[in-house]
Design an enzyme around this catalytic site. Structure first.
Site, PDB file in Angstrom:
ATOM      1  N   CYS A   2       0.869  -1.175   0.000  1.00 42.69           N
ATOM      2  CA  CYS A   2       0.000   0.000   0.000  1.00 42.69           C
ATOM      3  C   CYS A   2       0.901   1.218   0.000  1.00 42.69           C
ATOM      4  O   CYS A   2       1.463   1.587   1.042  1.00 42.69           O
ATOM      5  CB  CYS A   2      -0.906  -0.008   1.222  1.00 42.69           C
ATOM      6  SG  CYS A   2      -1.991   1.430   1.341  1.00 42.69           S
ATOM      7  N   GLU A 108      -3.299   0.693  -6.753  1.00 46.78           N
ATOM      8  CA  GLU A 108      -2.310  -0.339  -7.058  1.00 46.78           C
ATOM      9  C   GLU A 108      -2.068  -0.344  -8.552  1.00 46.78           C
ATOM     10  O   GLU A 108      -2.965   0.009  -9.336  1.00 46.78           O
ATOM     11  CB  GLU A 108      -2.797  -1.711  -6.585  1.00 46.78           C
ATOM     12  CG  GLU A 108      -1.705  -2.750  -6.489  1.00 46.78           C
ATOM     13  CD  GLU A 108      -0.537  -2.304  -5.632  1.00 46.78           C
ATOM     14  OE1 GLU A 108       0.496  -1.894  -6.233  1.00 46.78           O
ATOM     15  OE2 GLU A 108      -0.637  -2.339  -4.391  1.00 46.78           O
TER      16      GLU A 108
END
Length: 238
Positions: A2, A108
């Site tokens: 993340c 992402e």
């Protein structure tokens, strides 16, 4: 992993949703759709006098023994399987410095073509991540509070893009993680699991999100699926 998050909700809404102490001071929160490591994160902590409060912390945990803030570039994530033993996070874990990292979601990138995807909650709720925090004192005497996001193995949905994802805590688990309710170390570690696929949504967004200078709401607008879908799992989520 993340490495980029977003948070744009009005603080008055967040305060109600997270049930922050009514008398706690409101932080200076700026909406951003593109928060990188070393940026400001909104976190929830539990005070010694029994209050759940909000704080702004630097993203990238600075352990007490750090010589400078540069270590924060490599400590913005902590793996669930080593969070209690890795030197950078061990002290914070032992001290019970757990926090909730409040976001709307994260981004992402697909490795094959660097296509970015926004990831959020299917019900449009806040995405509340498991985190640790610590306080570091610089050589000049400045006190800096910082945090890290704990990651776990990816579920099937996120796994189409990366093999790891942040730990997203269900609301029922917030009190245990913060220390408002008693929990053993094993019980805490049992919370560090992937979020179910059905609770999440994923969509392709413009590559401008890759530049940290861009932080406006246009970054979460979906792009044409035909420009982004080449993975079977990702296709089912578009």
């Amino acid at each position: 992993m993340c490495g980029r998050v977003r948070l744009s909700n009005d603080y008055s809404e967040i305060k109600i949703r997270l049930r922050f102490d009514a008398e706690a001071a409101a932080p200076n929160l700026r909406a951003s759709w593109n928060i990188p490591p070393t940026g400001d994160m909104l976190v929830a902590t539990y005070t010694a006098d029994g209050k759940r409060i909000s704080e702004i912390m630097r993203w990238g945990l600075l352990p007490r023994w750090a010589k400078d803030v540069k270590i924060g570039y490599s400590t913005f994530n902590a793996r669930a399987d080593t969070v209690s033993s890795k030197p950078a996070f061990r002290d914070a874990w032992k001290k019970g410095r757990r926090c909730l990292v409040v976001t709307n979601g994260f981004y992402e990138w697909r490795k094959s073509d660097k296509q970015p995807f926004a990831i959020g909650m299917a019900d449009e709720e806040l995405m509340v991540m498991a985190g640790l925090w610590d306080e570091w004192v610089s050589p000049a005497g400045e006190k800096i509070k910082s945090c890290t996001v704990i990651t776990t193995e990816a579920n099937d949905a996120v796994g189409a893009l990366h093999d790891r994802m942040p730990v997203i805590l269900a609301e029922k688990d917030w009190p245990r993680w913060l220390g408002e309710e008693p929990a053993t170390e094993d019980e805490l570690k049992a919370l560090l699991i992937p979020c179910p696929n059905e609770r999440m949504k994923i969509w392709p967004v413009d590559k401008r999100v890759g530049n940290v200078r861009n932080h406006g709401p246009e970054l979460i607008l979906p792009v044409e699926p035909s420009l982004a879908a080449s993975n079977d799992v990702a296709k089912r989520l578009l």
